[in-house]
Design an enzyme around this catalytic site. Structure first.
Site, PDB file in Angstrom:
ATOM      1  CG  ASP A 102      60.341  11.668   0.194  1.00  0.00           C
ATOM      2  OD1 ASP A 102      59.162  11.284   0.072  1.00  0.00           O
ATOM      3  OD2 ASP A 102      61.326  10.900   0.144  1.00  0.00           O
ATOM      4  CG  ASP A 319      55.872   9.068  -0.931  1.00  0.00           C
ATOM      5  OD1 ASP A 319      56.512   9.984  -0.402  1.00  0.00           O
ATOM      6  OD2 ASP A 319      56.353   8.304  -1.781  1.00  0.00           O
TER       7      ASP A 319
END
Length: 500
Positions: A102, A319
């Site tokens: 992430d 992201d």
């Protein structure tokens, strides 16, 4: 016979018995023959010569540790997995944990024992684990009064537990899920790729120990042991390792868009041609970039540039922890309209839960246009139809494809998630504050550099060394070592003779 001649005779006999090869090079003065590493009569391709030079240049130019490689599993496909994850090792002895990759968060955290609401099984065909501080011989708690906790309070969501003893945290994610727990420090074990070899290394790091999880994090269908945050905070693993010179302050990924998924994730710079860069927006907590316009089929869409401007609740973020992609409200309708206007009117349109969809009978690449995202600095990211559409199944045997970019209704954010990031090399250059990318088949191996000098390494999962080149280099090293040894013997012998 005089005593000194007798001594010299004994030394000569001793050298003859112990070091017969030394007599070859011990004539006075000593003469050494220079042998070529690559014999003149044997032709070598330029590529092999360049490879030899690169090995030397790496030794000269390298200033930090090698490249750290993480195996990647999972896929972008929201109909199956919908996330990419890797395996990390924590504690002493090291224990395996599966964590989501992430770039939209900062901290590495894993489920701890005990944990409230944490899943115990996973639909991803992996064995879930929990970290038990009592079983690690190197674990240490972080107290509220420590400097580490003080820094964490400033930038990593830290606070103090109710008893005032533990440095605790609480995170809320964009999907409504959350986790809370406390910080620990323990050994982080990893594979380091250096000079075309892999070594096992470790270093102490600060990470989160989760004792409570909520919402989607509790669901077993896509459960993992935690989240591996690669954000910009000083508490992200990339920041912790680079600050100590263990890893470069740059990381890269290449997430495969194939049905089997996987890919490459390294602390280091993937070296590839045609990489374009755009600067990171300064003073932002995430990887914000300046998206300036969108083109469909070569035509710039009528979107006010102010829609993409960066502010506290607006801008464009890259992201990897987001499965799909999201467009700011002012950009969504022009985008969907342009897609629909470009395709043939014979394509049947329908709406699925508020998302525009299309029933198609031929290749999606032949029907839908390409999309170009244009960024500051002249960098363009070209999206193929499969990188902004999602196949949601079939209707009466006909493929149903829907717009994968979602409308961001709560905020004016544009978020580029895995749908748009896959099958591209992405480089997060934190030294020069920029992000680069290029199209790539992420099922292939890559060359990676540990420094800005670009000494090249092969990804740890794809290591191979030319056997002929290795043999020649070994022979040269052996010969050089023998000659050096004999020269030292000669010099020592001459010293003894002079004494006598």
């Amino acid at each position: 016979m005089p005593a000194f001649l007798h001594a010299r005779f004994l030394i000569l006999v001793l050298f003859t018995l112990l070091f017969p090869a030394a007599l070859v090079v011990c004539s006075l003065p000593v003469t050494l023959n220079l042998e070529r590493a690559f014999p003149v009569k044997h032709r070598f391709e330029l590529a092999e010569l360049r490879a030899r030079d690169r090995v030397r240049h790496r030794r000269i130019l390298q200033t930090v540790g090698g490249v750290i490689d993480f195996p990647v599993d999972g896929t972008y496909n929201p109909m199956t997995v919908g996330l990419y994850f890797t395996k990390v090792k924590l504690g002493s002895p090291p224990k395996d944990f599966y964590v989501q990759l992430d770039t939209g968060s900062d901290i590495l955290w894993v489920t701890c024992n005990p944990c409230d609401g944490c899943p115990t099984s996973s639909g991803l065909n992996i064995q879930l684990n929990s970290f038990d501080p009592a079983t690690s011989t190197t674990v240490a708690a972080i107290s509220c009064t420590s400097d580490t906790c003080s820094l964490a309070v400033e930038e990593a969501g830290a606070g103090c537990s109710s008893d005032g003893r533990q440095c605790s945290y609480s995170f809320q994610y964009g999907d409504g899920s959350g986790t809370s727990g406390y910080y620990l420090t323990d050994m982080f074990s990893f594979d380091m790729v250096l000079e075309s070899s892999v070594s096992n290394s470790s270093a102490p790091i600060v990470f989160g120990c989760s004792d409570h999880q909520s919402a989607d994090l509790t669901k077993p269908d896509r459960a993992v042991d935690g989240i591996f945050g690669f954000g910009k905070s000083r508490f992200s693993v990339i920041s912790q390792l680079s600050s100590r010179g263990i890893a470069p302050k740059i990381f890269s990924h290449c997430l495969s868009g194939s049905s089997t998924g996987g890919g490459i994730w390294v602390l280091g710079e993937i070296v590839a041609p045609n990489i374009v860069y755009t600067p990171l927006v300064p003073s932002q907590p995430h990887y914000n970039v300046n998206l300036q316009s969108i083109a469909v089929n070569g035509q710039i869409l009528p979107i006010d540039p102010a829609v993409f401007a960066t502010s506290s609740n607006q801008g464009t973020i890259i992201d990897s922890g987001t499965t799909l992609a999201y467009l700011a409200g002012g950009a969504y309708d022009p985008f969907v309209s342009a897609i629909s206007d470009t395709i043939s009117q014979s394509v049947r349109r329908l709406n699925s839960k508020g998302t525009p969809c299309y029933l198609i009978t031929s290749s999606v690449e032949q029907i839908f246009p390409s999309v170009a995202l244009n960024f500051e600095g002249g960098a363009t990211m070209v999206l193929r139809p499969v990188e902004y559409l999602v196949q949601e199944g079939y209707v009466d045997g006909t493929e149903l494809w829907c717009i994968g970019f979602q409308r961001e209704s709560d905020m004016s954010m544009t978020i580029l998630g895995d749908l748009a990031l896959r099958d591209k090399i992405f480089i997060y250059d934190l030294v020069n504050q920029r992000i680069g990318w290029t199209d790539y088949d992420c099922s292939l191996s890559v060359n990676v550099s540990g420094t800005s000098s670009r000494g090249e390494f092969v990804n740890a999962g794809q290591l191979s060394v030319s056997s002929s080149l290795s043999v020649n280099l070994r022979q040269v090293l052996i010969r050089t070592s023998i000659v050096a040894f004999l020269v030292h013997i000669c010099l020592f012998g001459r010293f003894l003779f002079l004494l006598l």
